[in-house]
Design an enzyme around this catalytic site. Structure first.
Site, mmCIF file in Angstrom:
data_model
loop_
_atom_site.group_PDB
_atom_site.id
_atom_site.type_symbol
_atom_site.label_atom_id
_atom_site.label_comp_id
_atom_site.label_asym_id
_atom_site.label_seq_id
_atom_site.Cartn_x
_atom_site.Cartn_y
_atom_site.Cartn_z
ATOM 1 N N ASP A 103 0.823 -1.211 0.000
ATOM 2 C CA ASP A 103 0.000 0.000 0.000
ATOM 3 C C ASP A 103 0.863 1.271 0.000
ATOM 4 O O ASP A 103 2.049 1.247 0.337
ATOM 5 C CB ASP A 103 -0.904 0.037 1.236
ATOM 6 C CG ASP A 103 -2.060 -0.945 1.149
ATOM 7 O OD1 ASP A 103 -2.072 -1.766 0.210
ATOM 8 O OD2 ASP A 103 -2.943 -0.899 2.027
ATOM 9 N N HIS B 76 3.443 -2.267 3.378
ATOM 10 C CA HIS B 76 3.489 -0.895 2.893
ATOM 11 C C HIS B 76 4.852 -0.606 2.273
ATOM 12 O O HIS B 76 5.819 -1.340 2.526
ATOM 13 C CB HIS B 76 3.215 0.095 4.032
ATOM 14 C CG HIS B 76 1.858 -0.044 4.640
ATOM 15 N ND1 HIS B 76 1.540 -1.052 5.541
ATOM 16 C CD2 HIS B 76 0.720 0.685 4.476
ATOM 17 C CE1 HIS B 76 0.271 -0.934 5.904
ATOM 18 N NE2 HIS B 76 -0.243 0.103 5.277
#
Length: 282
Positions: free
Chosen positions: A88, A240
């Site tokens: 992400d 992430h």
């Protein structure tokens, strides 16, 4: 004597006039015939070009239809244990490093990128590279702001904008999104989920949260968190684009290989519901 000479002079003149009357019309008819032939040839050539273009367009349309049928035809997932690596908040300064590691291990992953980052020209090459190397890019909103997305109900609008930016950069026309902070409780209102369905979006959460975003000072805990949560035949791991994640990504890959997982990248033809709302429409 004079009269005979005049008649003799007139005869050639008559002959010339007669020949002219015969030759000129013939020439005119010849010119008209040539023009007619040229016009017919030109018309035939134009008709052939038009037919060729029609056939070419028909062939292209047929090819597009075949490709669309192929794309929409469900493709079975591999048997056994499979895992989706998802990242992400990109693109970022770490995107290229993540892509390098994935390429080294011949793995394709799924990225959920933010519109505000996608608007930065300096990372467009990394975004294009990701697609070229077989990764999937979905949307993760423009702002990543809980109040704007959920309380002010701009979720769908932001996702549509982000998906359009991805399409503008890559030409992939993605429809998969990931809700910032997960789909619960932000997407509890069924009206918002109805709107997501109406615009033909699909949504994914995750099965394992690595918590990497909060472990800048303890990267090894990221690996431990993932290892402790490996309970399913089908795992979707949330990570992430962070320095600590890049640092331990090779270890995560080796761990998953040792556990017998096959790495899979998201594809629309293999979509399955994966959301905290347990809404099968998404």
């Amino acid at each position: 004597m004079s009269t005979n000479n005049e008649e003799q002079h007139k005869k050639p003149t008559y002959l010339l006039i007669l020949l002219s009357l015969l030759i000129i019309p013939t020439c005119i008819l010849g010119v008209l015939a040539i023009k007619s032939y040229i016009n017919q040839a030109s018309a035939t050539s134009k008709a052939q070009e038009a037919l060729k273009k029609e056939q070419q367009v028909a062939a292209e349309n047929e090819q597009i239809e075949e490709e669309e049928e192929t794309e929409t035809e469900p493709t079975p997932l591999p048997d056994g244990k499979i895992v989706y690596l998802t990242f992400d908040d990109g693109p970022s300064q770490y995107t290229a490093e993540i892509l390098n590691i994935l390429k080294e291990h011949d793995i394709q992953a799924t990225f959920f990128m933010q519109g505000i980052n996608l608007q930065k020209q300096k990372w467009h090459d990394d975004v294009k590279r990701a697609v070229d190397e077989g990764h999937y890019i979905g949307a993760h909103s423009m702002t990543h702001d809980y109040q704007i997305l959920y309380e002010q109900q701009h979720f769908v609008a932001e996702m549509e904008e982000t998906l359009q930016i991805i399409d503008d950069i890559t030409g992939t026309n993605p429809r998969l999104v990931r809700a910032p902070y997960g789909s619960a409780p932000g997407l509890n209102p069924v009206e918002t989920r109805d709107e997501i369905v109406d615009v033909d979006m699909q949504l994914w959460d995750w099965t394992i949260d690595s918590l990497d975003w909060d472990l800048a000072n303890n990267p090894q805990q990221i690996v431990t968190n993932i290892q402790n949560e490996l309970n399913n035949e089908r795992e979707v791991i949330l990570m992430h684009e962070k320095q600590q994640t890049v640092q331990v990504l090779p270890q995560i890959i080796e761990l998953l290989k040792e556990e017998g997982y096959e790495f899979v990248v998201y594809h629309p033809s293999q979509h399955f519901p994966m959301n905290f709302q347990y809404d099968d429409r998404l």
